[in-house]
Write a protein that holds these residues in place. Structure first.
Motif: not given
Length: 283
Positions: A263-273
């Motif tokens: 899930l961390a990888a998912h949100f990094r891909q979503q552009g969360w800094d």
């Protein structure tokens, strides 16, 4: 350059990982006397990183920590702006953290008890504390609060926003009190029952491949990601500074670790800094 130093168990590793997530070039456990040579080597290479973070502490067995000011000046003379952060915590807090993690103190090799090792380390690192630009007491901080402090007050050029922490834990040791969302992974297939996977963790490729191949895991990830995709942006517009999403399983080793990383990888891909992971039973 930021030098990260202080007492073992006070959060130095968390700080270094935070700097790394903020695109600092990080080196841990650098012998103090090698600091000028390290800077010279970087200056000779093309593409010198704009920001560096270096861990220096009592693990440098043969270095004279009292000479840090000398080595720091040498690095400064080479063109580096060098800041020193010293991390510490109260003795009882350090004792509790060591009891929780069951890790050995780096000075235990001297045949010292844990309280004696902590006292000796305070004495050995006193020159670093006196030289520090900032002394950070982490006694009352959890991991995410410490990351937030490093990001907002000690990481140059970074702007604060809503930060996300994806944490894994074992239910047998209790649910993290700081968690905003808690998801139970015990319903998923358990790699523990696969003998060749049992010694590994959810960060290992073979465990990831095993869980990726399970249809129910794919459904679980998709549904949790959809829920968080819907509601976390609402929190970004709120007044809060951070959100902790926790995944628990029986041992805190396989399924929960896998999900936190996924899930961390998912949100990094979503552009969360600012997205970080913390594995309570592993870290």
């Amino acid at each position: 350059m930021v030098i990260v130093s202080g007492l073992s168990g006070s959060g130095k590793s968390v700080a270094l990982k935070t700097f790394e997530d903020l695109d600092y070039y990080c080196v841990d456990n650098l012998p103090v006397e090698l600091l000028p040579d390290f800077v010279r080597r970087l200056l000779r290479d093309d593409g010198l990183p704009e920001r560096l973070a270096v861990g220096i502490d009592v693990r440098s067995r043969h270095g004279d920590l009292s000479r840090l000011a000398e080595w720091r000046k040498a690095a400064h003379d080479l063109g580096m702006d060098v800041r020193l952060l010293y991390f510490e915590a109260e003795d009882e807090v350090l004792l509790r953290r060591y009891a929780d993690t069951r890790r050995r103190h780096p000075l235990s090799r001297l045949g010292l008890s844990l309280p004696q090792a902590i006292a000796r380390e305070r004495e050995m690192t006193r020159p670093l504390r006196e030289e520090a630009d900032a002394v950070i007491d982490t006694s009352t901080l959890n991991v995410h609060q410490l990351r937030r402090l490093v990001t907002t007050e000690h990481a140059l050029g970074q702007s604060p926003g809503l930060s996300l922490l994806f944490e894994s834990f074992a239910y047998r040791r209790g649910v993290p009190v700081e968690a905003d969302f808690v998801f139970d992974a015990r319903v998923l297939p358990n790699p523990h029952w696969e003998p060749d996977l049992r010694p590994l963790t959810g960060r290992d490729a073979r465990v990831r491949e095993y869980l990726d191949a399970q249809p129910e895991v794919a459904t679980y990830v998709r549904q949790v990601a959809g829920f968080l995709d819907t509601w976390l942006p609402r929190l970004r517009n709120d007044t809060r500074a951070y959100v902790t999403v926790a995944f628990g399983c029986t041992g805190g080793k396989h399924r929960s670790v896998y999900l936190a990383e996924r899930l961390a990888a998912h949100f990094r891909q979503q552009g969360w800094d600012e997205v970080a992971t913390y594995h309570r039973e592993q870290d």
